[in-house]
Enzyme design. Structure first.
Site, PDB file in Angstrom:
ATOM      1  N   TYR A  78      35.132  40.837  54.797  1.00 28.48           N
ATOM      2  CA  TYR A  78      36.120  39.965  55.455  1.00 28.48           C
ATOM      3  C   TYR A  78      36.818  40.698  56.607  1.00 28.48           C
ATOM      4  O   TYR A  78      36.961  40.169  57.716  1.00 28.48           O
ATOM      5  CB  TYR A  78      37.127  39.511  54.406  1.00 28.48           C
ATOM      6  CG  TYR A  78      38.176  38.537  54.851  1.00 28.48           C
ATOM      7  CD1 TYR A  78      37.948  37.170  54.838  1.00 28.48           C
ATOM      8  CD2 TYR A  78      39.443  38.977  55.238  1.00 28.48           C
ATOM      9  CE1 TYR A  78      38.935  36.263  55.210  1.00 28.48           C
ATOM     10  CE2 TYR A  78      40.432  38.083  55.609  1.00 28.48           C
ATOM     11  CZ  TYR A  78      40.181  36.732  55.595  1.00 28.48           C
ATOM     12  OH  TYR A  78      41.161  35.841  55.960  1.00 28.48           O
TER      13      TYR A  78
ATOM     14  N   GLY B  27      44.475  24.067  53.863  1.00 32.06           N
ATOM     15  CA  GLY B  27      45.113  25.362  54.134  1.00 32.06           C
ATOM     16  C   GLY B  27      45.742  25.455  55.509  1.00 32.06           C
ATOM     17  O   GLY B  27      46.332  24.491  56.010  1.00 32.06           O
TER      18      GLY B  27
ATOM     19  N   ASN C 272      38.872  28.373  62.892  1.00 29.98           N
ATOM     20  CA  ASN C 272      39.734  28.706  61.758  1.00 29.98           C
ATOM     21  C   ASN C 272      38.948  28.861  60.456  1.00 29.98           C
ATOM     22  O   ASN C 272      39.389  29.559  59.544  1.00 29.98           O
ATOM     23  CB  ASN C 272      40.796  27.600  61.609  1.00 29.98           C
ATOM     24  CG  ASN C 272      41.492  27.623  60.270  1.00 29.98           C
ATOM     25  OD1 ASN C 272      42.365  28.449  60.030  1.00 29.98           O
ATOM     26  ND2 ASN C 272      41.081  26.749  59.344  1.00 29.98           N
TER      27      ASN C 272
HETATM   28  N1  CAA Z   1      44.400  49.769  46.629  1.00 24.68           N
HETATM   29  C1  CAA Z   1      43.925  50.762  45.843  1.00 24.68           C
HETATM   30  N2  CAA Z   1      43.336  50.530  44.659  1.00 24.68           N
HETATM   31  C2  CAA Z   1      43.242  49.273  44.250  1.00 24.68           C
HETATM   32  C3  CAA Z   1      43.711  48.199  45.024  1.00 24.68           C
HETATM   33  C4  CAA Z   1      44.317  48.487  46.247  1.00 24.68           C
HETATM   34  N3  CAA Z   1      44.804  47.522  47.061  1.00 24.68           N
HETATM   35  N4  CAA Z   1      43.451  47.056  44.387  1.00 24.68           N
HETATM   36  C5  CAA Z   1      42.835  47.390  43.238  1.00 24.68           C
HETATM   37  N5  CAA Z   1      42.719  48.721  43.170  1.00 24.68           N
HETATM   38  C6  CAA Z   1      42.148  49.517  42.083  1.00 24.68           C
HETATM   39  C7  CAA Z   1      42.713  49.135  40.738  1.00 24.68           C
HETATM   40  O1  CAA Z   1      43.903  49.831  40.511  1.00 24.68           O
HETATM   41  C8  CAA Z   1      41.623  49.532  39.795  1.00 24.68           C
HETATM   42  O2  CAA Z   1      41.659  50.945  39.622  1.00 24.68           O
HETATM   43  P1  CAA Z   1      41.192  51.629  38.242  1.00 24.68           P
HETATM   44  O3  CAA Z   1      39.725  51.359  38.142  1.00 24.68           O
HETATM   45  O4  CAA Z   1      41.526  53.082  38.435  1.00 24.68           O
HETATM   46  O5  CAA Z   1      41.992  50.963  37.195  1.00 24.68           O
HETATM   47  C9  CAA Z   1      40.417  49.193  40.613  1.00 24.68           C
HETATM   48  O6  CAA Z   1      40.773  49.182  41.975  1.00 24.68           O
HETATM   49  C10 CAA Z   1      39.935  47.802  40.279  1.00 24.68           C
HETATM   50  O7  CAA Z   1      38.649  47.922  40.429  1.00 24.68           O
HETATM   51  P2  CAA Z   1      37.717  46.906  39.703  1.00 24.68           P
HETATM   52  O8  CAA Z   1      36.347  47.445  39.825  1.00 24.68           O
HETATM   53  O9  CAA Z   1      38.246  46.534  38.356  1.00 24.68           O
HETATM   54  O10 CAA Z   1      37.927  45.668  40.658  1.00 24.68           O
HETATM   55  P3  CAA Z   1      37.428  44.225  40.432  1.00 24.68           P
HETATM   56  O11 CAA Z   1      35.955  44.179  40.602  1.00 24.68           O
HETATM   57  O12 CAA Z   1      38.035  43.632  39.209  1.00 24.68           O
HETATM   58  O13 CAA Z   1      38.069  43.547  41.716  1.00 24.68           O
HETATM   59  C11 CAA Z   1      39.793  42.831  43.162  1.00 24.68           C
HETATM   60  C12 CAA Z   1      39.427  43.224  41.743  1.00 24.68           C
HETATM   61  C13 CAA Z   1      38.735  41.936  43.793  1.00 24.68           C
HETATM   62  C14 CAA Z   1      39.960  44.067  43.996  1.00 24.68           C
HETATM   63  C15 CAA Z   1      41.129  42.076  43.030  1.00 24.68           C
HETATM   64  O14 CAA Z   1      42.111  43.006  42.681  1.00 24.68           O
HETATM   65  C16 CAA Z   1      41.560  41.361  44.288  1.00 24.68           C
HETATM   66  O15 CAA Z   1      41.174  40.222  44.525  1.00 24.68           O
HETATM   67  N6  CAA Z   1      42.396  41.989  45.114  1.00 24.68           N
HETATM   68  C17 CAA Z   1      43.001  41.327  46.267  1.00 24.68           C
HETATM   69  C18 CAA Z   1      42.280  41.640  47.539  1.00 24.68           C
HETATM   70  C19 CAA Z   1      43.019  40.956  48.637  1.00 24.68           C
HETATM   71  O16 CAA Z   1      44.145  41.291  48.976  1.00 24.68           O
HETATM   72  N7  CAA Z   1      42.403  39.926  49.236  1.00 24.68           N
HETATM   73  C20 CAA Z   1      43.050  39.144  50.237  1.00 24.68           C
HETATM   74  C21 CAA Z   1      42.818  37.708  49.937  1.00 24.68           C
HETATM   75  S1  CAA Z   1      43.793  36.632  50.945  1.00 24.68           S
HETATM   76  C22 CAA Z   1      43.076  36.681  52.425  1.00 24.68           C
HETATM   77  O17 CAA Z   1      42.054  37.258  52.642  1.00 24.68           O
HETATM   78  C23 CAA Z   1      43.786  35.928  53.525  1.00 24.68           C
HETATM   79  C24 CAA Z   1      44.192  36.865  54.585  1.00 24.68           C
HETATM   80  O18 CAA Z   1      43.560  36.879  55.644  1.00 24.68           O
HETATM   81  C25 CAA Z   1      45.388  37.724  54.429  1.00 24.68           C
END
Ligand code: CAA
Length: 240
Positions: A147, A13, A82
């Protein structure tokens, strides 16, 4: 004589791009990794960069590993903290294990990495501490309470270290990458990733090399008066 640089999580990465760039810049580079022996072996074969296996969450392992690097490559003058992991989950589902895993690796891991190197930097009156934080430490992120806490913590670490190290010729700075095209970001569900890219004015993910170039600058002699700062590299997704 070439300076020695240590990059934790340096075989994959963003870390791999940093290791390669520092090697190009003329450093003796040591890259650590936690578990993926095959990736580390392939990385060493491809780049000639030595890899060392230890868990940054473990202080004794880190201390022993750092001593081995210094024995083999010389005193570490540039350290890039990192190594990091995600355990993304909405807060109401987050377990104590998911909290502690991320805190232990991403935040305590920075302590474990820099603390054993720091006294030598103070004695030699030179050092570069570079911590890879994240846009999500600046703005927070849905499903990343653990995180984001560690990445915001990184900023407190470098601002404090900067004050302690300044008179000893040591600088400590953070880089906050935005969303970069790495396995970590590719692990985010595709639909979510598309919606993230739509929020980046640059219209694309960043490249690991774009972060490596920031490290290259902070490590250089030219950056001696840059201390306690945060460089954001996020395609205009967020401003502090
Ligand atoms: N804002 C608001 N609501 C959100 C949202 C957001 N950003 N993301 C998801 N939701 C909502 C959905 O719309 C859904 O709503 P409903 O229940 O009303 O349909 C709900 O949250 C989803 O909840 P779940 O309980 O189903 O969630 P889950 O347990 O399936 O988890 C998740 C899903 C883990 C949130 C997944 O969407 C995910 O991985 N999201 C990305 C998070 C992210 O951006 N991580 C960064 C990774 S990269 C990194 O970390 C490197 C860096 O430094 C930048």
């Amino acid at each position: 004589m070439a300076r020695t640089a240590l990059v934790t999580g340096g075989s994959r990465g963003i870390g791999a791009a940093i290791s390669k760039r520092l090697k190009e810049d003329g450093y003796n580079v040591a890259a650590t990794y936690a578990g993926n022996d095959e990736a580390a072996k392939a990385f060493t074969e491809e780049t000639g960069i030595k890899t060392y296996k230890w868990n940054v969450a473990d202080y004794d392992e880190s201390t022993a590993g750092i001593a081995r690097v210094e024995e083999e490559l010389g005193p570490i003058e540039v350290v890039v903290a990192n190594a990091g992991i995600t355990r993304d989950v909405p807060f109401h589902k987050m377990t104590p294990e998911q909290w502690h895993e991320v805190i232990d690796t991403n935040l305590t891991g920075v302590f474990n990495t820099v603390r054993p190197i720091w006294p030598g930097m103070r004695e030699r009156k030179f050092g570069r501490v570079i911590v890879i934080s994240s846009i999500n430490g600046q703005k927070g992120q849905f499903a990343q309470v653990n995180y984001a806490a560690t990445k915001a913590g990184d900023l407190g670490i470098v601002k404090s270290l900067a004050q302690e190290g300044a008179r000893a010729g040591i600088t400590a700075n953070a880089i906050c990458p935005g969303y970069i095209a790495t396995e970590m970001v590719m692990a985010v569900p595709e639909k979510v990733r598309e919606s993230i890219i739509a929020q980046i004015p640059a219209g694309r993910l960043g490249e690991p090399e774009e972060i490596a170039r920031c490290v290259s600058f902070l490590a250089s002699d030219d950056a001696g008066f840059v201390n306690g700062s945060t460089i954001s590299a996020n395609g205009a997704q967020f401003f502090v």
